[in-house]
Design a protein around this motif. Structure first.
Motif, PDB file in Angstrom:
ATOM      1  N   UNK A  52       0.835  -1.198   0.000  1.00  0.00           N
ATOM      2  CA  UNK A  52       0.000   0.000   0.000  1.00  0.00           C
ATOM      3  C   UNK A  52       0.872   1.250   0.000  1.00  0.00           C
ATOM      4  N   UNK A  53       1.931   1.241   0.797  1.00  0.00           N
ATOM      5  CA  UNK A  53       2.830   2.394   0.855  1.00  0.00           C
ATOM      6  C   UNK A  53       3.413   2.707  -0.527  1.00  0.00           C
ATOM      7  N   UNK A  54       3.699   1.674  -1.308  1.00  0.00           N
ATOM      8  CA  UNK A  54       4.221   1.889  -2.662  1.00  0.00           C
ATOM      9  C   UNK A  54       3.140   2.471  -3.581  1.00  0.00           C
ATOM     10  N   UNK A  55       1.910   2.019  -3.421  1.00  0.00           N
ATOM     11  CA  UNK A  55       0.801   2.614  -4.181  1.00  0.00           C
ATOM     12  C   UNK A  55       0.669   4.083  -3.791  1.00  0.00           C
ATOM     13  N   UNK A  56       0.839   4.376  -2.514  1.00  0.00           N
ATOM     14  CA  UNK A  56       0.750   5.749  -2.036  1.00  0.00           C
ATOM     15  C   UNK A  56       1.879   6.609  -2.623  1.00  0.00           C
ATOM     16  N   UNK A  57       3.041   6.018  -2.844  1.00  0.00           N
ATOM     17  CA  UNK A  57       4.136   6.738  -3.501  1.00  0.00           C
ATOM     18  C   UNK A  57       3.723   7.113  -4.932  1.00  0.00           C
ATOM     19  N   UNK A  58       3.057   6.178  -5.618  1.00  0.00           N
ATOM     20  CA  UNK A  58       2.541   6.491  -6.958  1.00  0.00           C
ATOM     21  C   UNK A  58       1.513   7.611  -6.877  1.00  0.00           C
ATOM     22  N   UNK A  59       0.638   7.520  -5.915  1.00  0.00           N
ATOM     23  CA  UNK A  59      -0.387   8.547  -5.710  1.00  0.00           C
ATOM     24  C   UNK A  59       0.256   9.912  -5.555  1.00  0.00           C
ATOM     25  N   UNK A  60       1.296   9.989  -4.718  1.00  0.00           N
ATOM     26  CA  UNK A  60       1.970  11.265  -4.503  1.00  0.00           C
ATOM     27  C   UNK A  60       2.567  11.800  -5.802  1.00  0.00           C
ATOM     28  N   UNK A  61       3.187  10.912  -6.579  1.00  0.00           N
ATOM     29  CA  UNK A  61       3.774  11.338  -7.855  1.00  0.00           C
ATOM     30  C   UNK A  61       2.692  11.836  -8.809  1.00  0.00           C
ATOM     31  N   UNK A  62       1.538  11.187  -8.796  1.00  0.00           N
ATOM     32  CA  UNK A  62       0.435  11.610  -9.663  1.00  0.00           C
ATOM     33  C   UNK A  62      -0.142  12.952  -9.224  1.00  0.00           C
ATOM     34  N   UNK A  63      -0.353  13.102  -7.929  1.00  0.00           N
ATOM     35  CA  UNK A  63      -0.949  14.329  -7.405  1.00  0.00           C
ATOM     36  C   UNK A  63      -0.009  15.517  -7.594  1.00  0.00           C
ATOM     37  N   UNK A  64       1.275  15.293  -7.378  1.00  0.00           N
ATOM     38  CA  UNK A  64       2.239  16.395  -7.440  1.00  0.00           C
ATOM     39  C   UNK A  64       2.929  16.500  -8.793  1.00  0.00           C
ATOM     40  N   UNK A  65       2.560  15.603  -9.703  1.00  0.00           N
ATOM     41  CA  UNK A  65       3.142  15.622 -11.039  1.00  0.00           C
ATOM     42  C   UNK A  65       2.285  16.436 -11.990  1.00  0.00           C
ATOM     43  N   UNK A  66       2.359  16.088 -13.218  1.00  0.00           N
ATOM     44  CA  UNK A  66       1.710  16.878 -14.260  1.00  0.00           C
ATOM     45  C   UNK A  66       0.816  15.988 -15.112  1.00  0.00           C
ATOM     46  N   UNK A  67      -0.327  15.603 -14.554  1.00  0.00           N
ATOM     47  CA  UNK A  67      -1.281  14.809 -15.313  1.00  0.00           C
ATOM     48  C   UNK A  67      -0.737  13.460 -15.739  1.00  0.00           C
ATOM     49  N   UNK A  68      -0.055  12.786 -14.849  1.00  0.00           N
ATOM     50  CA  UNK A  68       0.508  11.477 -15.167  1.00  0.00           C
ATOM     51  C   UNK A  68       1.963  11.538 -15.577  1.00  0.00           C
ATOM     52  N   UNK A  69       2.469  12.747 -15.823  1.00  0.00           N
ATOM     53  CA  UNK A  69       3.898  12.905 -16.088  1.00  0.00           C
ATOM     54  C   UNK A  69       4.603  13.075 -14.750  1.00  0.00           C
ATOM     55  N   UNK A  70       5.532  12.200 -14.476  1.00  0.00           N
ATOM     56  CA  UNK A  70       6.202  12.188 -13.188  1.00  0.00           C
ATOM     57  C   UNK A  70       7.280  13.270 -13.167  1.00  0.00           C
ATOM     58  N   UNK A  71       7.282  14.073 -12.121  1.00  0.00           N
ATOM     59  CA  UNK A  71       8.324  15.077 -11.919  1.00  0.00           C
ATOM     60  C   UNK A  71       9.657  14.352 -11.761  1.00  0.00           C
ATOM     61  N   UNK A  72      10.699  14.908 -12.321  1.00  0.00           N
ATOM     62  CA  UNK A  72      12.007  14.238 -12.320  1.00  0.00           C
ATOM     63  C   UNK A  72      12.502  13.920 -10.913  1.00  0.00           C
ATOM     64  N   UNK A  73      12.126  14.702  -9.910  1.00  0.00           N
ATOM     65  CA  UNK A  73      12.570  14.409  -8.540  1.00  0.00           C
ATOM     66  C   UNK A  73      11.900  13.159  -7.970  1.00  0.00           C
ATOM     67  N   UNK A  74      10.809  12.726  -8.567  1.00  0.00           N
ATOM     68  CA  UNK A  74      10.071  11.560  -8.070  1.00  0.00           C
ATOM     69  C   UNK A  74      10.338  10.277  -8.853  1.00  0.00           C
ATOM     70  N   UNK A  75      11.122  10.338  -9.909  1.00  0.00           N
ATOM     71  CA  UNK A  75      11.330   9.167 -10.773  1.00  0.00           C
ATOM     72  C   UNK A  75      11.831   7.964  -9.984  1.00  0.00           C
ATOM     73  N   UNK A  76      12.820   8.152  -9.128  1.00  0.00           N
ATOM     74  CA  UNK A  76      13.377   7.038  -8.349  1.00  0.00           C
ATOM     75  C   UNK A  76      12.333   6.359  -7.478  1.00  0.00           C
ATOM     76  N   UNK A  77      11.503   7.149  -6.783  1.00  0.00           N
ATOM     77  CA  UNK A  77      10.440   6.597  -5.935  1.00  0.00           C
ATOM     78  C   UNK A  77       9.417   5.839  -6.778  1.00  0.00           C
ATOM     79  N   UNK A  78       9.076   6.394  -7.931  1.00  0.00           N
ATOM     80  CA  UNK A  78       8.091   5.762  -8.810  1.00  0.00           C
ATOM     81  C   UNK A  78       8.642   4.452  -9.362  1.00  0.00           C
TER      82      UNK A  78
END
Length: 174
Positions: free
Chosen positions: A104-130
């Motif tokens: 679940x925590x890993x799904x939540x990491x995806x959630x954070x990348x989606x919410x703080x990203x750009x419409x499904x485009x992952x911000x470069x600072x989040x790539x490693x977590x994703x």
């Protein structure tokens, strides 16, 4: 049936409908727009599923506040981490014993990348977590072009089951 069971059942119906639509494919129109629309829907489902767990944990924490000398707002942090800390301290729940918590925590990491990203485009600072999250969840192929998250129906079903099991396991300990 409580509200969380009802919501999970609703998500399952939506995922089933999405799966059927995905398998049928686009019958007309622009395939790029069709693909992007499906991708956006999957992203919203991930965000919603995570919000469901967060709402449940908040409910547990809010009820626990009645019997504790400290409050949720007394703790630093935000979101899931603060709720987890509060529930651990107030209710004695060991989240390490919840077998689906890490997933679940890993799904939540995806959630954070989606919410703080750009419409499904992952911000470069989040790539490693994703990348770590997708690898842990065994859906590494969902990162397309190195930056876009495009989840498949099977992943959504798996995520829904993880969320359901996480809520069930926390509920059994409260």
């Amino acid at each position: 049936m409580n509200i969380y069971s009802h919501e999970i059942a609703s998500y399952k119906r939506e995922i089933d409908a999405f799966t059927t639509e995905y398998e049928m494919g686009s019958k007309e129109g622009n395939l790029t727009h069709y693909s992007l629309a499906l991708s956006n829907r999957t992203n919203l489902l991930v965000i919603g599923l995570c919000s469901l767990v967060e709402a449940y944990l908040y409910e547990v924490a809010h009820k626990a506040e009645i019997d504790t000398p400290f409050k949720i707002d007394d703790l630093k942090g935000n979101g899931i981490s603060r709720l987890k800390t509060f529930i651990t301290r107030s209710k004695g729940i060991d989240f390490g014993e919840i077998t689906t918590w890490e997933e679940f925590h890993q799904i939540y990491q995806l959630r954070n990348a989606l919410v703080h990203g750009y419409g499904g485009l992952v911000d470069s600072v989040d790539i490693g977590k994703v990348e770590k999250a997708l690898k842990t969840l065994k859906c590494s192929d969902a990162l397309v072009g190195g930056r876009r998250i495009r989840l498949m129906p099977g992943s959504l079903s798996k995520f829904c089951n993880i969320v359901e099991n996480t809520i069930t396991q926390v509920e059994a300990r409260t």
